[in-house]
Structure formats: C-alpha cells, structure tokens
Design an enzyme around this catalytic site. Structure first.
Site, PDB file in Angstrom:
ATOM      1  CB  CYS A 109      36.825  38.367  30.713  1.00 22.81           C
ATOM      2  SG  CYS A 109      36.304  36.609  30.655  1.00 22.81           S
ATOM      3  CG  HIS A 233      36.621  40.613  33.981  1.00 18.33           C
ATOM      4  ND1 HIS A 233      35.034  40.590  33.554  1.00 18.33           N
ATOM      5  CD2 HIS A 233      37.043  39.375  33.983  1.00 18.33           C
ATOM      6  CE1 HIS A 233      35.146  39.275  33.433  1.00 18.33           C
ATOM      7  NE2 HIS A 233      36.133  38.494  33.655  1.00 18.33           N
ATOM      8  CG  ASN A 263      33.249  36.034  34.682  1.00 19.11           C
ATOM      9  OD1 ASN A 263      33.247  36.799  33.620  1.00 19.11           O
ATOM     10  ND2 ASN A 263      34.473  35.530  34.883  1.00 19.11           N
TER      11      ASN A 263
END
Ligand code: UT7
Length: 309
Positions: A109, A233, A263
């Site tokens: 990520c 993030h 996500n």
C-alpha cells in the site's frame, strides 16, 4: 538544480459497486459495524490491473497535455499484477502506446509514494517526464468467507505525470522504510487469498505513519503546522484519525475517499490526491504530505510543495 513537478493526474474505478448491504448477504457482518470500525460504505470491484492503470494513465496524460511519446518511463505500483510474468507495466505501456522503459514496483500500500519518490529521483538523473501509476485488483486475493478482510479491500487506479523543472521542484522531503519482522501480519501466498492480523497491522500502521510523516517533514524543514493537506493511505478511518492526531495535524486537513473506495492499496493515495485536486482542496504553494503504510511492513511519506518550479 533539477527537480520535478506533477502536471497531470487521473483515476479509474470499476463500474461495479459493492455496498456494505451487499456484504451483509455474503458474510456475518453489518453496515453499522463496517462503517463504525472502518469508515467504508462501498467499494468498486472488477476489471484488470492493466485495464484500470491504462484508464487512469490515459486521463493523466490528457490532463497534462502530454503525448505518449513524451513519456520517458512508466512506474506501475501494484501488489496485484495481472500475471506473475511479465510485469503488468508492459501491458500498460503497450495499451498507452508509450515508447519507454516500464516496470512494476511492489511496496504494497506504500507503493505509490515509493514510486513518486523513485520517479523524482529518475528525473534528477536526467529523464524528462514520468508516468507514475498505482493500480490494484485486490479482488484476486479476497476470501469472500473471511469477514475480517473481505470488507476492506477493493479495486481502482490513480496516476500522475511528473515533469522535469529547472529548480528544486515539488519534492521537499521523503522517507521510505520497511520492517520485514512484520511480514506475517499481512501476506498472500502464491495462488492463495489474503491473510491478515488486523489488530497488529492497525497498531503498527499508526506508529509507522507517524514515523514516516515526521521524517519527511524534518527533511523538508517543515513543522506539522506548515502542512496544508494530508493524503493518507486509505485503509481505515480510525487509522487516519489516530495518525493525524499523533502527527499533530488536524483531521480536517486529511483527504478521505475510503468511504466510497475501500482500501485499494497502491491506488489509494493517488485516488485521494486526485480527489483533493479535482475538488480544489490543494492550491499552488501548499505543502502536501503523502503518507502510507502496507504489507511488508512498508511505510512511506513525501512532502510536496504544490506547483513548485
Ligand atoms: O493496507 C493495510 C491493510 N490492512 C489494514 O489496514 C488493517 C488494519 N486493521 C483494521 O483496520 C482493523 O483491525 C479491522 C477493521 C480489520 C478490524 O477492526 P477491529 O476494531 O480491530 O476489530 P477486531 O479485530 O478487534 O474484532 C472485534 C470483533 C471481533 O469479535 P469478538 O471476538 O469481539 O466477538 C471480530 O470477530 O469484531 C468482529 N468482527 C466483525 N464483526 C462484524 C471482525 N470483523 C467483523 C465484521 N463484521 N466484518
């Protein structure tokens, strides 16, 4: 002095939307639990990583007013390539008609922030223009019987074109790190589905987001109060809130898209960055903090002075 600045951006999300109500039909969960514990209300599921990356990349090129022949390098941050070999960047290069080097970068990520820092470095080394993309089809890894993870992950892409400028450029400070001791906290074995120790990832995420953000600000010579916008993030609203608190930056300065996107790993920071730009949340001269964490456990932060030459 040679630096770089962002001159275009674009995003892509699959058409198919999956709401929390849809998930209620698949696993023992509830819209209330998911919203309260994660902040996610819906996510987009579908497509291929190359397809989403191509769409986001094309939009970024259009916004920048740059012809494919003007791109000297493609860096595709992804943790969900379409094939083991070759790199998905090769497919995207072909789709966009780019005539340049192309490679995948996997820092989970944190990947887009890693790729932006790498891109600025390549420009310092002589390249003119780089297309940086974060794209994921995490549905490949989702176990639709595991309520701990299937509610979180989703698909999408975001892209940026960065261009050489005579001057310091936008990148004022950065920090990249990795701690392999936490490899078992979040992983996918080849051909298998995602395994995650959610609480452990949560705890570490908050620590490394603060550490990376502070290191990048220190290198930039800035204080938390100098930061205008945070692009974190998009993993969990509670992680974003806790990280902002620890960084000493008010939550109002953080861009949040995870309620609509879930996500999307390496796509999450460019999706949030594009939203901030498209909604006028970022102005020339603003100090923008990109900060992320992910499997590995990787973390990355970068401070950009928007519009700097
Ligand atoms: O890009 C990095 C990706 N990963 C992450 O960012 C993950 C970071 N971790 C998290 O976001 C959170 O830890 C989760 C959202 C995964 C879980 O939230 P939590 O508040 O840490 O919940 P928990 O794991 O402590 O579980 C609390 C309870 C448990 O039930 P019991 O044992 O208290 O009866 C779970 O079984 O919630 C239960 N639970 C659920 N209930 C309804 C876990 N998942 C669900 C669910 N729906 N989807």
């Amino acid at each position: 002095m040679t630096g770089a600045r962002t001159i275009g951006w674009g995003t892509a999300l699959p058409e198919n939307i999956m709401t929390n109500a849809d998930l209620e039909k698949i696993v023992d969960t509830s819209d209330e639990w998911i919203v309260e514990r994660t902040g996610i209300r819906q996510r987009h599921i579908g497509g291929t990583t190359a397809g989403l990356a191509t769409e986001a990349g094309r939009k970024a090129l259009e916004k920048a007013g740059v012809d494919p022949s003007g791109i000297d390098l493609l860096i595709l941050a992804t943790t969900s390539p379409d094939r083991d070999i070759p790199a998905t960047a090769s497919t995207v290069q072909k789709n966009l008609g780019l005539e340049c080097g192309a490679f995948d970068l996997n820092a989970a990520c944190s990947g887009f922030v890693y790729a932006m820092v790498a891109g600025h470095g390549f420009i310092r080394s002589g390249l003119e223009r780089i297309l940086v993309i974060g794209a994921e089809t995490l549905h490949q890894y989702i176990d639709w019987e595991d309520r701990n993870t299937c509610i979180l992950f989703a698909d999408g892409a975001g892209a940026a074109v960065i261009e050489r400028t005579e001057g310091e450029g936008e990148l004022l400070g950065w920090s990249l790190s990795s701690d392999g001791d936490y490899e078992e906290a979040l992983y996918v074995d080849r051909g298998d589905k995602v395994k995650m120790a959610g609480r452990e990832v949560f705890r570490q995420a908050v620590l490394v987001m603060e550490r990376a953000g502070r290191a990048a600000m220190k290198q930039a010579g800035l204080e938390p109060s100098d930061i205008s916008v945070v692009i974190p993030h998009q993993a969990n609203i509670r992680i974003i809130e806790a990280s902002c608190r620890r960084l000493g930056i008010p939550m109002e300065k953080a861009i949040v898209v995870l309620d609509r996107t879930g996500n999307t790993s390496a796509a999450s920071v460019p999706l949030a960055l594009a939203e901030a730009l498209d909604t006028g949340r970022i102005s020339e001269g603003d100090n923008v903090l990109l900060v992320g964490f992910g499997a590995g456990m990787s973390s990355a932060a970068a401070v950009l002075r928007w519009g700097a030459r």
